[in-house]
Motif scaffolding. Structure first.
Motif, PDB file in Angstrom:
ATOM      1  N   LEU A  39      66.572  92.202  62.207  1.00 15.68           N
ATOM      2  CA  LEU A  39      66.805  92.111  63.380  1.00 15.68           C
ATOM      3  C   LEU A  39      65.921  91.176  64.200  1.00 15.68           C
ATOM      4  O   LEU A  39      64.571  91.346  63.801  1.00 15.68           O
ATOM      5  CB  LEU A  39      67.302  93.468  64.164  1.00 15.68           C
ATOM      6  N   PRO A  40      66.215  90.626  65.397  1.00 17.70           N
ATOM      7  CA  PRO A  40      65.273  90.088  66.123  1.00 17.70           C
ATOM      8  C   PRO A  40      64.254  91.183  66.632  1.00 17.70           C
ATOM      9  O   PRO A  40      64.710  92.253  66.462  1.00 17.70           O
ATOM     10  CB  PRO A  40      65.944  89.675  67.402  1.00 17.70           C
ATOM     11  N   SER A  41      62.938  90.924  66.755  1.00 18.72           N
ATOM     12  CA  SER A  41      61.805  91.746  67.020  1.00 18.72           C
ATOM     13  C   SER A  41      62.100  92.661  68.278  1.00 18.72           C
ATOM     14  O   SER A  41      61.550  93.644  68.330  1.00 18.72           O
ATOM     15  CB  SER A  41      60.628  91.170  67.164  1.00 18.72           C
ATOM     16  N   HIS A  42      62.787  92.041  69.254  1.00 19.82           N
ATOM     17  CA  HIS A  42      62.974  92.897  70.381  1.00 19.82           C
ATOM     18  C   HIS A  42      64.023  94.179  70.382  1.00 19.82           C
ATOM     19  O   HIS A  42      64.270  94.894  71.169  1.00 19.82           O
ATOM     20  CB  HIS A  42      63.230  92.222  71.622  1.00 19.82           C
ATOM     21  N   ILE A  43      64.912  94.218  69.229  1.00 17.45           N
ATOM     22  CA  ILE A  43      65.844  95.155  69.074  1.00 17.45           C
ATOM     23  C   ILE A  43      65.163  96.270  68.452  1.00 17.45           C
ATOM     24  O   ILE A  43      64.559  96.579  67.457  1.00 17.45           O
ATOM     25  CB  ILE A  43      67.215  94.388  68.052  1.00 17.45           C
ATOM     26  N   THR A  44      65.561  97.608  68.969  1.00 19.27           N
ATOM     27  CA  THR A  44      65.377  98.877  68.603  1.00 19.27           C
ATOM     28  C   THR A  44      66.308  99.631  68.371  1.00 19.27           C
ATOM     29  O   THR A  44      67.099  99.904  69.169  1.00 19.27           O
ATOM     30  CB  THR A  44      64.260  99.741  69.687  1.00 19.27           C
TER      31      THR A  44
ATOM     32  N   GLY B 189      74.402 107.353  52.374  1.00 20.44           N
ATOM     33  CA  GLY B 189      74.271 108.821  51.739  1.00 20.44           C
ATOM     34  C   GLY B 189      72.977 109.232  50.809  1.00 20.44           C
ATOM     35  O   GLY B 189      72.289 109.845  51.332  1.00 20.44           O
ATOM     36  N   PHE B 190      72.598 108.519  49.861  1.00 20.22           N
ATOM     37  CA  PHE B 190      71.334 108.656  49.225  1.00 20.22           C
ATOM     38  C   PHE B 190      70.605 107.341  48.835  1.00 20.22           C
ATOM     39  O   PHE B 190      71.283 106.411  48.153  1.00 20.22           O
ATOM     40  CB  PHE B 190      71.626 109.319  47.696  1.00 20.22           C
ATOM     41  N   GLY B 191      69.605 106.906  49.392  1.00 18.00           N
ATOM     42  CA  GLY B 191      68.795 105.827  49.076  1.00 18.00           C
ATOM     43  C   GLY B 191      68.231 105.693  50.568  1.00 18.00           C
ATOM     44  O   GLY B 191      67.850 106.351  51.321  1.00 18.00           O
ATOM     45  N   GLY B 192      67.981 104.440  50.832  1.00 11.16           N
ATOM     46  CA  GLY B 192      66.953 103.858  52.092  1.00 11.16           C
ATOM     47  C   GLY B 192      67.936 103.210  53.061  1.00 11.16           C
ATOM     48  O   GLY B 192      69.013 102.559  52.804  1.00 11.16           O
ATOM     49  N   LEU B 193      67.484 103.316  54.188  1.00  4.34           N
ATOM     50  CA  LEU B 193      67.950 102.643  55.309  1.00  4.34           C
ATOM     51  C   LEU B 193      66.907 102.125  56.337  1.00  4.34           C
ATOM     52  O   LEU B 193      66.265 102.775  56.947  1.00  4.34           O
ATOM     53  CB  LEU B 193      68.914 103.595  56.197  1.00  4.34           C
ATOM     54  N   ASP B 194      66.696 100.737  56.127  1.00  3.99           N
ATOM     55  CA  ASP B 194      65.502 100.415  56.989  1.00  3.99           C
ATOM     56  C   ASP B 194      65.911  99.321  57.763  1.00  3.99           C
ATOM     57  O   ASP B 194      66.887  98.516  57.685  1.00  3.99           O
ATOM     58  CB  ASP B 194      64.628  99.499  55.888  1.00  3.99           C
ATOM     59  N   VAL B 195      65.318  99.116  59.140  1.00  4.19           N
ATOM     60  CA  VAL B 195      65.604  98.196  60.037  1.00  4.19           C
ATOM     61  C   VAL B 195      64.205  97.524  60.049  1.00  4.19           C
ATOM     62  O   VAL B 195      63.168  97.895  60.541  1.00  4.19           O
ATOM     63  CB  VAL B 195      65.782  98.771  61.334  1.00  4.19           C
ATOM     64  N   LEU B 196      64.220  96.144  59.822  1.00  4.62           N
ATOM     65  CA  LEU B 196      63.006  95.232  59.798  1.00  4.62           C
ATOM     66  C   LEU B 196      63.230  94.219  60.780  1.00  4.62           C
ATOM     67  O   LEU B 196      64.323  93.739  61.072  1.00  4.62           O
ATOM     68  CB  LEU B 196      63.032  94.618  58.345  1.00  4.62           C
ATOM     69  N   ASN B 197      62.075  93.639  61.251  1.00  2.95           N
ATOM     70  CA  ASN B 197      61.878  92.542  62.279  1.00  2.95           C
ATOM     71  C   ASN B 197      62.177  91.120  61.529  1.00  2.95           C
ATOM     72  O   ASN B 197      61.661  91.017  60.381  1.00  2.95           O
ATOM     73  CB  ASN B 197      60.774  92.281  63.170  1.00  2.95           C
TER      74      ASN B 197
END
Length: 123
Positions: A79-84, A111-119
């Motif tokens: 996502l764009p860096s200003h999104i939280t 369910g089982f694994g990773g969930l990441d939000v990156l810039n």
């Protein structure tokens, strides 16, 4: 995918879906596989039983209504860096929600694994 418009409806056992689409209605359901899409601009429903998904946006326009569920695997949201994101607690699943004042809503559940939000740097 390489651009294009119209509805996208993909259902399958195993496979990979990647690229950019200008469709305003995307439905993808895979038992196993990977989805990598950029700049989704309308409604999207992605359901992956076993695999991963990477979704990226350089800019959110307010038209994005995305729901993604991954049973076993991982989800990366670029996502764009200003999104939280808002992390939702409770239950067995990892959940994150992105909502903007302009109208974008992105819900991600794993369910089982990773969930990441990156810039995704615009530079």
């Amino acid at each position: 995918m390489n651009g294009g418009e119209g509805d996208v409806d993909i259902k399958g056992q195993f496979g990979e879906v990647a690229g950019i689409t200008h469709s305003k209605n995307v439905n993808i359901s895979l038992r196993g596989g990977d989805v990598s899409l950029n700049e989704l601009s309308g409604k999207a429903s992605l359901n992956i039983s076993f695999g991963s998904a990477t979704l990226g946006w350089k800019e959110l326009r307010g038209t994005e209504q995305v729901n993604i569920h991954c049973g076993f695997g991982g989800v990366d949201l670029l996502l764009p860096s200003h999104i939280t994101p808002i992390e939702e607690h409770g239950g067995l699943f990892k959940k994150k929600k992105i909502a903007t004042l302009s109208g974008t809503t992105i819900h991600a559940t794993v369910g089982f694994g990773g969930l990441d939000v990156l810039n995704w740097d615009l530079e």
